[in-house]
Motif scaffolding. Structure first.
Motif: not given
Length: 420
Positions: A15-22, A377-382
Motif C-alpha cells: 500500500a504505497g511504500e508500506a508492505r506486508r511481507g513473509q 492494498g488500499d493506500q487511502e485506508q492506510v
C-alpha cells in the motif's frame, strides 16, 4: 560448516511504500511488519529460576508459558520473533565461569526454553560494547571484535545475526563518523567471510540519518566486500537512530532515505530492520518502508510503572483503567487482579510483568492491524489510519499530514494549515 540454510523474504501486499511481507528462515515463518521484543535470556541467575532478572524473568515466564505466571493462557503470539544481544550476557555482573556456562548451550537447548519456537535475532551489541569498551563482568574484561562477537552470537543458536557495528552519534565530527563507518565496513567484510557458518539469516548494519550519509555507508561496505551485498546478506539493519528516537522528522527521513538508497542499488527486495526503535513512530516508519523493529521500551515502561493506553500515551499503573482496554492481558481476570495488586504475596516483578506484557500486546496489536490494512492494498485506508492515530497528538500531526500529502495520498491543499 553450515551451507544449507534457507532464507527468503517475500512481499505479499503493498500500500504505497508500506508492505506486508513473509520472512522465512529454515522452518520458521514471520509476518512483517514485526516488532522483535528485546529479551534478556540470561539474567545472571540459574536455569531453575529461569536465569533470574526481576521483571525480565517474568517476561521469560510468559515466553516459556509458565502457568503460574500466565494464568494458564498461551501468550506465544507475543513472542513469534524476539531479539537478544550478546552485550546483555554480562548485565548482572556475572563471573567468567557463568558466562562460559551460558554459552555452552544454545538457547533452545535449555529445558526451560525448549518449547520456544519463535525466531531469535542475536544482536552484536555494538552500541553498548563500543560505549563500554568491551564486555565486562565481575572477574573479566573481554575485548570484542567481529570474530569474537559472531562466535558468541552463534553460541546462542540464532535465526538471525548481524555484524558488529560501530554506531555513529549526532555529536560525532565528520571524521569520527567516517572512521566508525569504515570500522563497520571492515567488520562486515570479516562477517561475510564466515557466512557459511550461519544457519540462518545474516543482516548487514548501515548507518546514517539522511541520504548522503547512507550512500557513504553503503559505498564503504561495498568496497570491502568481494561479492555484491544481496549475494551475502539477507537483510539490512539501520542503526544509530536510538539517540534520535524522539525526533520524528529525523526517523522518517532516515528510514525513507535508506529505503530509497536500497531501491536505487537493487537491494529493495531485502527486508529493512530498524534497530532500537518502536512505539509511536512504528506506523509512520512502516509507511515509508520499514519491515521490522526491536525494542525493550515495553519492558522499561513497565519497570517505571507506566501502562500504555495506546502507542502515544502512558499512565501510571495505579491510574490505569484496565476495563477500558481490549487487549488479551487486560481481558483476563487473572492479569487484571495482578496489575491491581489484588492478590496475596505478589512479587513486584509479577505485577509489572503483566503490565509489560500488556504494553507489548498494545504495540503488537497496532502492527497486526497495520498488516491487515496493507493486505487490503488500499493506500487511502492506510492514510486514514495514520490520520486517526495522531488526531490528538499535536507533535505528530505535522509529520503525518506531510507524509500523507507528499508520499501517499495528496488530498491536503497547499493552503491547509490544520497540521501546523
Amino acid at each position: 560448516m553450515v551451507t544449507d540454510s534457507m532464507v527468503s523474504f517475500d512481499t505479499v501486499a503493498e500500500a504505497g511504500e508500506a508492505r506486508r511481507g513473509q520472512l522465512q528462515i529454515n522452518d520458521r515463518i514471520l509476518e512483517t511488519p514485526h516488532l522483535f521484543p528485546v529479551i534478556n535470556f540470561y539474567g545472571g541467575g540459574n536455569e531453575g529460576a529461569l536465569f533470574g532478572g526481576g521483571v525480565h524473568r517474568t517476561i521469560k515466564e510468559f515466553l516459556a508459558h509458565d502457568n503460574e505466571v500466565t494464568g494458564g493462557e498461551d501468550y506465544s503470539d507475543l513472542f513469534r520473533g524476539v531479539m537478544t544481544s550478546i552485550s546483555s550476557l554480562a548485565d548482572y555482573g556475572i563471573r567468567e565461569k557463568k558466562l562460559d556456562w551460558y554459552l555452552n548451550k544454545e538457547i533452545r537447548e535449555w529445558e526451560c526454553f525448549s518449547d520456544y519456537d519463535g525466531m531469535i535475532f542475536a544482536d552484536s551489541g555494538g552500541y553498548k560494547i563500543l560505549k563500554q569498551g568491551g564486555l565486562e563482568g565481575e572477574d573479566f574484561e573481554k575485548d570484542i571484535d567481529q570474530d569474537k562477537a559472531l562466535d558468541m552470537q552463534l553460541d546462542l543458536g540464532p535465526d538471525i545475526v548481524v555484524n558488529l557495528d560501530h554506531p555513529i552519534h549526532p555529536d560525532d565530527e565528520f571524521e569520527e563518523r567516517i572512521e566508525k563507518m569504515e570500522q563497520t565496513a571492515a567488520n562486515a567484510a570479516q562477517f561475510a567471510e564466515r557466512r557459511d557458518e550461519v544457519n540462518g539469516a545474516c543482516y548487514l548494519t548501515v548507518h546514517g540519518y539522511y541520504e548522503a550519509m547512507l550512500e557513504r555507508s553503503f559505498d564503504l561496505i561495498k568496497d570491502e566486500l568481494a561479492e555484491p551485498i544481496p549475494e551475502i546478506f539477507d537483510g539490512i539493519a539501520l542503526g544509530s537512530l536510538v539517540p534520535r528516537k524522539d525526533n520524528v522528522e529525523v526517523l522518517i527521513e532516515a528510514v525513507s532515505d535508506c529505503k530509497r538508497v536500497m531501491q536505487q542499488r537493487g537491494y529493495g527486495d531485502l527486508p529493512l530492520h530498524v534497530l532500537g526503535i518502536s512505539g509511536n513512530t512504528m506506523p509512520l516508519l512502516v509507511a515509508v518502508g520499514a519491515d521490522s523493529f526491536d525494542s525493550a521500551s515495553y519492558l522499561h515502561q513497565a519497570i517505571n510503572g507506566k501502562y500504555c493506553v495506546n502507542l502515544f500515551e502512558t499512565v501510571p499503573v495505579d491510574e490505569a483503567d484496565f476495563d477500558a482496554c481490549d487487549c488479551r492481558i487486560c481481558n483476563d481476570d487473572f492479569h487484571r487482579a495482578r496489575m491491581r495488586n489484588e492478590m496475596d504475596d505478589l512479587y513486584q516483578k509479577d505485577i509489572l510483568g503483566s503490565v509489560a506484557a500488556h504494553n507489548l500486546a498494545i504495540q503488537q496489536r497496532e502492527l497486526r492491524q497495520f498488516r491487515q490494512l496493507i493486505a487490503e492494498g488500499d493506500q487511502e485506508q492506510v492514510a486514514d489510519y495514520l490520520e486517526e492515530a495522531v488526531k490528538d497528538q499535536k507533535g505528530f500531526r505535522k509529520f503525518v499530514y506531510q507524509l500523507i500529502n507528499e508520499r501517499m495520498n495528496p488530498y491536503f491543499e497547499e493552503t491547509d494549515t490544520t497540521y501546523a
